[in-house]
Design a protein around this motif. Sequence first.
Motif, PDB file in Angstrom:
ATOM      1  N   ASP A   7       0.832  -1.203   0.000  1.00  0.00           N
ATOM      2  CA  ASP A   7       0.000   0.000   0.000  1.00  0.00           C
ATOM      3  C   ASP A   7       0.871   1.259   0.000  1.00  0.00           C
ATOM      4  O   ASP A   7       0.433   2.320  -0.438  1.00  0.00           O
ATOM      5  N   ALA A   8       2.105   1.133   0.480  1.00  0.00           N
ATOM      6  CA  ALA A   8       2.992   2.288   0.598  1.00  0.00           C
ATOM      7  C   ALA A   8       3.668   2.660  -0.721  1.00  0.00           C
ATOM      8  O   ALA A   8       4.117   3.795  -0.879  1.00  0.00           O
ATOM      9  N   VAL A   9       3.753   1.720  -1.659  1.00  0.00           N
ATOM     10  CA  VAL A   9       4.466   1.978  -2.910  1.00  0.00           C
ATOM     11  C   VAL A   9       3.560   1.625  -4.088  1.00  0.00           C
ATOM     12  O   VAL A   9       3.257   0.448  -4.312  1.00  0.00           O
ATOM     13  N   GLU A  10       3.130   2.642  -4.822  1.00  0.00           N
ATOM     14  CA  GLU A  10       2.292   2.405  -5.986  1.00  0.00           C
ATOM     15  C   GLU A  10       3.059   1.555  -7.000  1.00  0.00           C
ATOM     16  O   GLU A  10       4.223   1.810  -7.283  1.00  0.00           O
ATOM     17  N   GLY A  11       2.402   0.528  -7.494  1.00  0.00           N
ATOM     18  CA  GLY A  11       3.046  -0.363  -8.457  1.00  0.00           C
ATOM     19  C   GLY A  11       3.871  -1.461  -7.807  1.00  0.00           C
ATOM     20  O   GLY A  11       4.407  -2.314  -8.499  1.00  0.00           O
ATOM     21  N   GLY A  12       3.974  -1.445  -6.492  1.00  0.00           N
ATOM     22  CA  GLY A  12       4.670  -2.498  -5.771  1.00  0.00           C
ATOM     23  C   GLY A  12       6.167  -2.271  -5.644  1.00  0.00           C
ATOM     24  O   GLY A  12       6.745  -1.395  -6.282  1.00  0.00           O
ATOM     25  N   LEU A  13       6.779  -3.097  -4.810  1.00  0.00           N
ATOM     26  CA  LEU A  13       8.216  -3.020  -4.548  1.00  0.00           C
ATOM     27  C   LEU A  13       8.969  -3.996  -5.437  1.00  0.00           C
ATOM     28  O   LEU A  13       8.616  -5.178  -5.505  1.00  0.00           O
ATOM     29  N   ALA A  14      10.001  -3.511  -6.071  1.00  0.00           N
ATOM     30  CA  ALA A  14      10.853  -4.400  -6.862  1.00  0.00           C
ATOM     31  C   ALA A  14      11.571  -5.352  -5.912  1.00  0.00           C
ATOM     32  O   ALA A  14      11.863  -5.006  -4.761  1.00  0.00           O
ATOM     33  N   PHE A  15      11.818  -6.557  -6.378  1.00  0.00           N
ATOM     34  CA  PHE A  15      12.577  -7.523  -5.584  1.00  0.00           C
ATOM     35  C   PHE A  15      13.353  -8.420  -6.531  1.00  0.00           C
ATOM     36  O   PHE A  15      13.046  -8.504  -7.718  1.00  0.00           O
ATOM     37  N   THR A  16      14.364  -9.075  -5.989  1.00  0.00           N
ATOM     38  CA  THR A  16      15.141 -10.013  -6.787  1.00  0.00           C
ATOM     39  C   THR A  16      14.355 -11.310  -6.836  1.00  0.00           C
ATOM     40  O   THR A  16      14.322 -12.069  -5.867  1.00  0.00           O
ATOM     41  N   CYS A  17      13.719 -11.548  -7.953  1.00  0.00           N
ATOM     42  CA  CYS A  17      12.820 -12.694  -8.092  1.00  0.00           C
ATOM     43  C   CYS A  17      13.604 -13.924  -8.530  1.00  0.00           C
ATOM     44  O   CYS A  17      13.832 -14.146  -9.717  1.00  0.00           O
ATOM     45  N   THR A  18      14.037 -14.681  -7.534  1.00  0.00           N
ATOM     46  CA  THR A  18      14.801 -15.900  -7.782  1.00  0.00           C
ATOM     47  C   THR A  18      14.172 -17.052  -7.028  1.00  0.00           C
ATOM     48  O   THR A  18      13.371 -16.850  -6.111  1.00  0.00           O
ATOM     49  N   SER A  19      14.575 -18.255  -7.387  1.00  0.00           N
ATOM     50  CA  SER A  19      14.085 -19.419  -6.644  1.00  0.00           C
ATOM     51  C   SER A  19      14.567 -19.365  -5.201  1.00  0.00           C
ATOM     52  O   SER A  19      13.869 -19.818  -4.301  1.00  0.00           O
ATOM     53  N   GLU A  20      15.749 -18.796  -4.972  1.00  0.00           N
ATOM     54  CA  GLU A  20      16.254 -18.668  -3.600  1.00  0.00           C
ATOM     55  C   GLU A  20      15.331 -17.776  -2.771  1.00  0.00           C
ATOM     56  O   GLU A  20      15.024 -18.087  -1.618  1.00  0.00           O
ATOM     57  N   PHE A  21      14.896 -16.654  -3.338  1.00  0.00           N
ATOM     58  CA  PHE A  21      13.958 -15.771  -2.637  1.00  0.00           C
ATOM     59  C   PHE A  21      12.670 -16.527  -2.326  1.00  0.00           C
ATOM     60  O   PHE A  21      12.171 -16.484  -1.203  1.00  0.00           O
ATOM     61  N   LEU A  22      12.133 -17.234  -3.333  1.00  0.00           N
ATOM     62  CA  LEU A  22      10.873 -17.956  -3.141  1.00  0.00           C
ATOM     63  C   LEU A  22      11.018 -19.072  -2.112  1.00  0.00           C
ATOM     64  O   LEU A  22      10.077 -19.351  -1.364  1.00  0.00           O
ATOM     65  N   THR A  23      12.164 -19.697  -2.051  1.00  0.00           N
ATOM     66  CA  THR A  23      12.416 -20.754  -1.065  1.00  0.00           C
ATOM     67  C   THR A  23      12.365 -20.202   0.354  1.00  0.00           C
ATOM     68  O   THR A  23      11.895 -20.876   1.268  1.00  0.00           O
ATOM     69  N   ARG A  24      12.831 -18.974   0.538  1.00  0.00           N
ATOM     70  CA  ARG A  24      12.859 -18.359   1.875  1.00  0.00           C
ATOM     71  C   ARG A  24      11.473 -17.937   2.359  1.00  0.00           C
ATOM     72  O   ARG A  24      11.286 -17.709   3.552  1.00  0.00           O
ATOM     73  N   MET A  25      10.510 -17.795   1.473  1.00  0.00           N
ATOM     74  CA  MET A  25       9.163 -17.402   1.871  1.00  0.00           C
ATOM     75  C   MET A  25       8.501 -18.593   2.559  1.00  0.00           C
ATOM     76  O   MET A  25       8.512 -19.693   2.028  1.00  0.00           O
ATOM     77  N   ASP A  26       7.937 -18.355   3.732  1.00  0.00           N
ATOM     78  CA  ASP A  26       7.365 -19.461   4.486  1.00  0.00           C
ATOM     79  C   ASP A  26       5.873 -19.633   4.249  1.00  0.00           C
ATOM     80  O   ASP A  26       5.403 -20.737   4.008  1.00  0.00           O
ATOM     81  N   LEU A  27       5.119 -18.559   4.303  1.00  0.00           N
ATOM     82  CA  LEU A  27       3.666 -18.666   4.166  1.00  0.00           C
ATOM     83  C   LEU A  27       3.173 -18.221   2.802  1.00  0.00           C
ATOM     84  O   LEU A  27       2.509 -18.973   2.107  1.00  0.00           O
ATOM     85  N   ALA A  28       3.466 -16.970   2.456  1.00  0.00           N
ATOM     86  CA  ALA A  28       2.919 -16.427   1.213  1.00  0.00           C
ATOM     87  C   ALA A  28       3.699 -15.205   0.775  1.00  0.00           C
ATOM     88  O   ALA A  28       4.424 -14.598   1.565  1.00  0.00           O
ATOM     89  N   VAL A  29       3.516 -14.859  -0.488  1.00  0.00           N
ATOM     90  CA  VAL A  29       4.021 -13.593  -1.013  1.00  0.00           C
ATOM     91  C   VAL A  29       2.914 -13.008  -1.887  1.00  0.00           C
ATOM     92  O   VAL A  29       2.353 -13.691  -2.740  1.00  0.00           O
ATOM     93  N   ASN A  30       2.557 -11.753  -1.579  1.00  0.00           N
ATOM     94  CA  ASN A  30       1.492 -11.061  -2.297  1.00  0.00           C
ATOM     95  C   ASN A  30       2.122 -10.132  -3.321  1.00  0.00           C
ATOM     96  O   ASN A  30       2.918  -9.260  -2.967  1.00  0.00           O
ATOM     97  N   LEU A  31       1.729 -10.336  -4.564  1.00  0.00           N
ATOM     98  CA  LEU A  31       2.384  -9.648  -5.668  1.00  0.00           C
ATOM     99  C   LEU A  31       1.393  -8.852  -6.498  1.00  0.00           C
ATOM    100  O   LEU A  31       0.189  -9.124  -6.487  1.00  0.00           O
TER     101      LEU A  31
END
Length: 174
Positions: free
Chosen positions: A69-93
Amino acid sequence: MPEPFQPARIIETLHRYNVRYVLIGGLAAAIHGSPATTNDADVCPDRSAENLEALAQALRAIDARIRSDAVEGGLAFTCTSEFLTRMDLAVNLTTKFGDFDVSYRPAAFTGGYPDLLPHAVTFDIDGIAVLVASLNDIIASKRNADRPKDHATLPILEALRDEIAYREQTQAPH
Protein backbone atom coordinates in the motif's frame (compact mmCIF):
# COMPACT_ATOMS: atom_id res chain seq x y z
CA MET A 1 -0.12 0.56 -12.46
CA PRO A 2 -1.17 -2.94 -13.55
CA GLU A 3 -3.55 -3.54 -16.40
CA PRO A 4 -7.05 -4.76 -15.46
CA PHE A 5 -7.10 -8.20 -13.84
CA GLN A 6 -6.37 -10.79 -16.52
CA PRO A 7 -6.27 -14.20 -14.80
CA ALA A 8 -6.08 -16.12 -18.09
CA ARG A 9 -2.82 -14.32 -18.93
CA ILE A 10 -1.35 -15.27 -15.53
CA ILE A 11 -2.39 -18.90 -16.04
CA GLU A 12 -0.98 -18.92 -19.57
CA THR A 13 2.36 -17.64 -18.27
CA LEU A 14 2.50 -20.27 -15.50
CA HIS A 15 1.71 -22.91 -18.13
CA ARG A 16 4.40 -21.62 -20.51
CA TYR A 17 7.01 -22.04 -17.76
CA ASN A 18 5.63 -25.46 -16.68
CA VAL A 19 4.90 -24.32 -13.13
CA ARG A 20 3.14 -26.95 -11.00
CA TYR A 21 0.49 -25.45 -8.73
CA VAL A 22 -3.08 -25.72 -7.52
CA LEU A 23 -5.28 -22.68 -8.11
CA ILE A 24 -6.93 -21.64 -4.82
CA GLY A 25 -8.99 -18.81 -3.38
CA GLY A 26 -11.68 -16.70 -4.98
CA LEU A 27 -10.69 -17.41 -8.58
CA ALA A 28 -10.82 -21.15 -7.90
CA ALA A 29 -14.27 -20.67 -6.35
CA ALA A 30 -15.41 -18.70 -9.41
CA ILE A 31 -14.23 -21.50 -11.70
CA HIS A 32 -16.40 -23.90 -9.70
CA GLY A 33 -19.35 -21.56 -10.32
CA SER A 34 -19.35 -19.07 -7.46
CA PRO A 35 -20.91 -15.72 -8.37
CA ALA A 36 -18.61 -13.92 -5.91
CA THR A 37 -16.01 -11.77 -7.62
CA THR A 38 -12.30 -11.60 -6.99
CA ASN A 39 -9.54 -9.23 -8.02
CA ASP A 40 -6.59 -11.57 -7.74
CA ALA A 41 -5.34 -15.04 -8.56
CA ASP A 42 -4.04 -17.26 -5.76
CA VAL A 43 -1.91 -20.35 -6.25
CA CYS A 44 -0.29 -22.93 -4.03
CA PRO A 45 2.85 -24.13 -5.83
CA ASP A 46 4.87 -27.29 -5.56
CA ARG A 47 7.89 -26.23 -3.47
CA SER A 48 10.48 -28.37 -5.27
CA ALA A 49 13.63 -26.48 -6.30
CA GLU A 50 12.93 -27.10 -9.98
CA ASN A 51 9.38 -25.78 -9.71
CA LEU A 52 10.37 -22.70 -7.72
CA GLU A 53 12.90 -21.89 -10.45
CA ALA A 54 10.11 -22.20 -13.05
CA LEU A 55 7.85 -20.02 -10.87
CA ALA A 56 10.58 -17.37 -10.55
CA GLN A 57 10.96 -17.29 -14.33
CA ALA A 58 7.19 -16.94 -14.78
CA LEU A 59 7.03 -14.16 -12.18
CA ARG A 60 9.80 -12.25 -13.93
CA ALA A 61 7.92 -12.64 -17.24
CA ILE A 62 4.82 -10.95 -15.78
CA ASP A 63 6.83 -8.21 -14.04
CA ALA A 64 5.92 -9.32 -10.52
CA ARG A 65 6.52 -6.85 -7.71
CA ILE A 66 5.70 -7.19 -4.02
CA ARG A 67 2.31 -5.60 -3.37
CA SER A 68 2.46 -2.71 -0.94
CA ASP A 69 0.00 0.00 0.00
CA ALA A 70 2.99 2.29 0.60
CA VAL A 71 4.47 1.98 -2.91
CA GLU A 72 2.29 2.41 -5.99
CA GLY A 73 3.05 -0.36 -8.46
CA GLY A 74 4.67 -2.50 -5.77
CA LEU A 75 8.22 -3.02 -4.55
CA ALA A 76 10.85 -4.40 -6.86
CA PHE A 77 12.58 -7.52 -5.58
CA THR A 78 15.14 -10.01 -6.79
CA CYS A 79 12.82 -12.69 -8.09
CA THR A 80 14.80 -15.90 -7.78
CA SER A 81 14.09 -19.42 -6.64
CA GLU A 82 16.25 -18.67 -3.60
CA PHE A 83 13.96 -15.77 -2.64
CA LEU A 84 10.87 -17.96 -3.14
CA THR A 85 12.42 -20.75 -1.07
CA ARG A 86 12.86 -18.36 1.88
CA MET A 87 9.16 -17.40 1.87
CA ASP A 88 7.36 -19.46 4.49
CA LEU A 89 3.67 -18.67 4.17
CA ALA A 90 2.92 -16.43 1.21
CA VAL A 91 4.02 -13.59 -1.01
CA ASN A 92 1.49 -11.06 -2.30
CA LEU A 93 2.38 -9.65 -5.67
CA THR A 94 1.18 -7.24 -8.29
CA THR A 95 1.91 -7.97 -11.94
CA LYS A 96 1.22 -6.50 -15.36
CA PHE A 97 -1.85 -8.80 -15.41
CA GLY A 98 -3.16 -7.91 -11.95
CA ASP A 99 -2.67 -9.07 -8.39
CA PHE A 100 -1.25 -12.52 -7.87
CA ASP A 101 -0.68 -14.28 -4.54
CA VAL A 102 1.57 -17.26 -3.97
CA SER A 103 0.52 -19.16 -0.86
CA TYR A 104 2.72 -22.01 0.30
CA ARG A 105 0.53 -23.04 3.23
CA PRO A 106 -3.06 -21.89 2.71
CA ALA A 107 -5.36 -21.89 5.73
CA ALA A 108 -6.34 -25.47 6.67
CA PHE A 109 -3.59 -26.91 4.43
CA THR A 110 -0.32 -26.46 6.27
CA GLY A 111 1.35 -29.06 4.05
CA GLY A 112 0.52 -26.90 1.03
CA TYR A 113 0.57 -28.35 -2.47
CA PRO A 114 0.77 -32.05 -1.43
CA ASP A 115 -2.30 -31.55 0.81
CA LEU A 116 -4.37 -29.94 -1.96
CA LEU A 117 -3.30 -32.14 -4.85
CA PRO A 118 -5.31 -35.31 -4.02
CA HIS A 119 -8.68 -33.53 -4.27
CA ALA A 120 -7.81 -30.97 -6.96
CA VAL A 121 -10.03 -30.93 -10.03
CA THR A 122 -8.79 -30.26 -13.56
CA PHE A 123 -10.55 -27.49 -15.48
CA ASP A 124 -9.89 -26.34 -19.02
CA ILE A 125 -9.11 -22.63 -19.04
CA ASP A 126 -8.55 -21.31 -22.54
CA GLY A 127 -7.18 -24.67 -23.66
CA ILE A 128 -4.92 -25.13 -20.62
CA ALA A 129 -5.54 -27.93 -18.10
CA VAL A 130 -5.47 -26.20 -14.70
CA LEU A 131 -5.53 -27.94 -11.33
CA VAL A 132 -8.10 -26.16 -9.17
CA ALA A 133 -8.63 -26.80 -5.47
CA SER A 134 -11.79 -28.80 -4.80
CA LEU A 135 -14.78 -26.80 -3.68
CA ASN A 136 -14.68 -28.62 -0.31
CA ASP A 137 -11.01 -27.63 0.12
CA ILE A 138 -11.79 -24.00 -0.77
CA ILE A 139 -14.57 -24.00 1.82
CA ALA A 140 -12.29 -25.57 4.46
CA SER A 141 -9.59 -22.99 3.76
CA LYS A 142 -11.95 -20.02 3.94
CA ARG A 143 -13.54 -21.36 7.13
CA ASN A 144 -10.09 -21.83 8.69
CA ALA A 145 -8.82 -18.39 7.57
CA ASP A 146 -11.74 -16.86 9.50
CA ARG A 147 -11.53 -13.44 7.80
CA PRO A 148 -14.57 -11.15 7.43
CA LYS A 149 -14.49 -11.46 3.63
CA ASP A 150 -14.54 -15.25 3.99
CA HIS A 151 -17.52 -15.11 6.37
CA ALA A 152 -19.44 -13.32 3.62
CA THR A 153 -18.43 -15.85 0.95
CA LEU A 154 -18.87 -19.10 2.90
CA PRO A 155 -22.70 -19.28 2.66
CA ILE A 156 -22.45 -18.77 -1.12
CA LEU A 157 -19.85 -21.52 -1.47
CA GLU A 158 -21.75 -23.92 0.78
CA ALA A 159 -24.96 -23.35 -1.21
CA LEU A 160 -23.02 -23.93 -4.45
CA ARG A 161 -21.59 -27.18 -3.05
CA ASP A 162 -25.08 -28.34 -2.05
CA GLU A 163 -26.50 -27.40 -5.46
CA ILE A 164 -23.75 -29.32 -7.30
CA ALA A 165 -24.29 -32.36 -5.07
CA TYR A 166 -28.04 -32.21 -5.68
CA ARG A 167 -27.59 -31.97 -9.45
CA GLU A 168 -25.15 -34.89 -9.45
CA GLN A 169 -27.56 -36.95 -7.35
CA THR A 170 -30.60 -36.23 -9.51
CA GLN A 171 -28.75 -36.77 -12.79
CA ALA A 172 -27.20 -40.06 -11.74
CA PRO A 173 -28.67 -43.13 -13.47
CA HIS A 174 -31.00 -45.05 -11.16
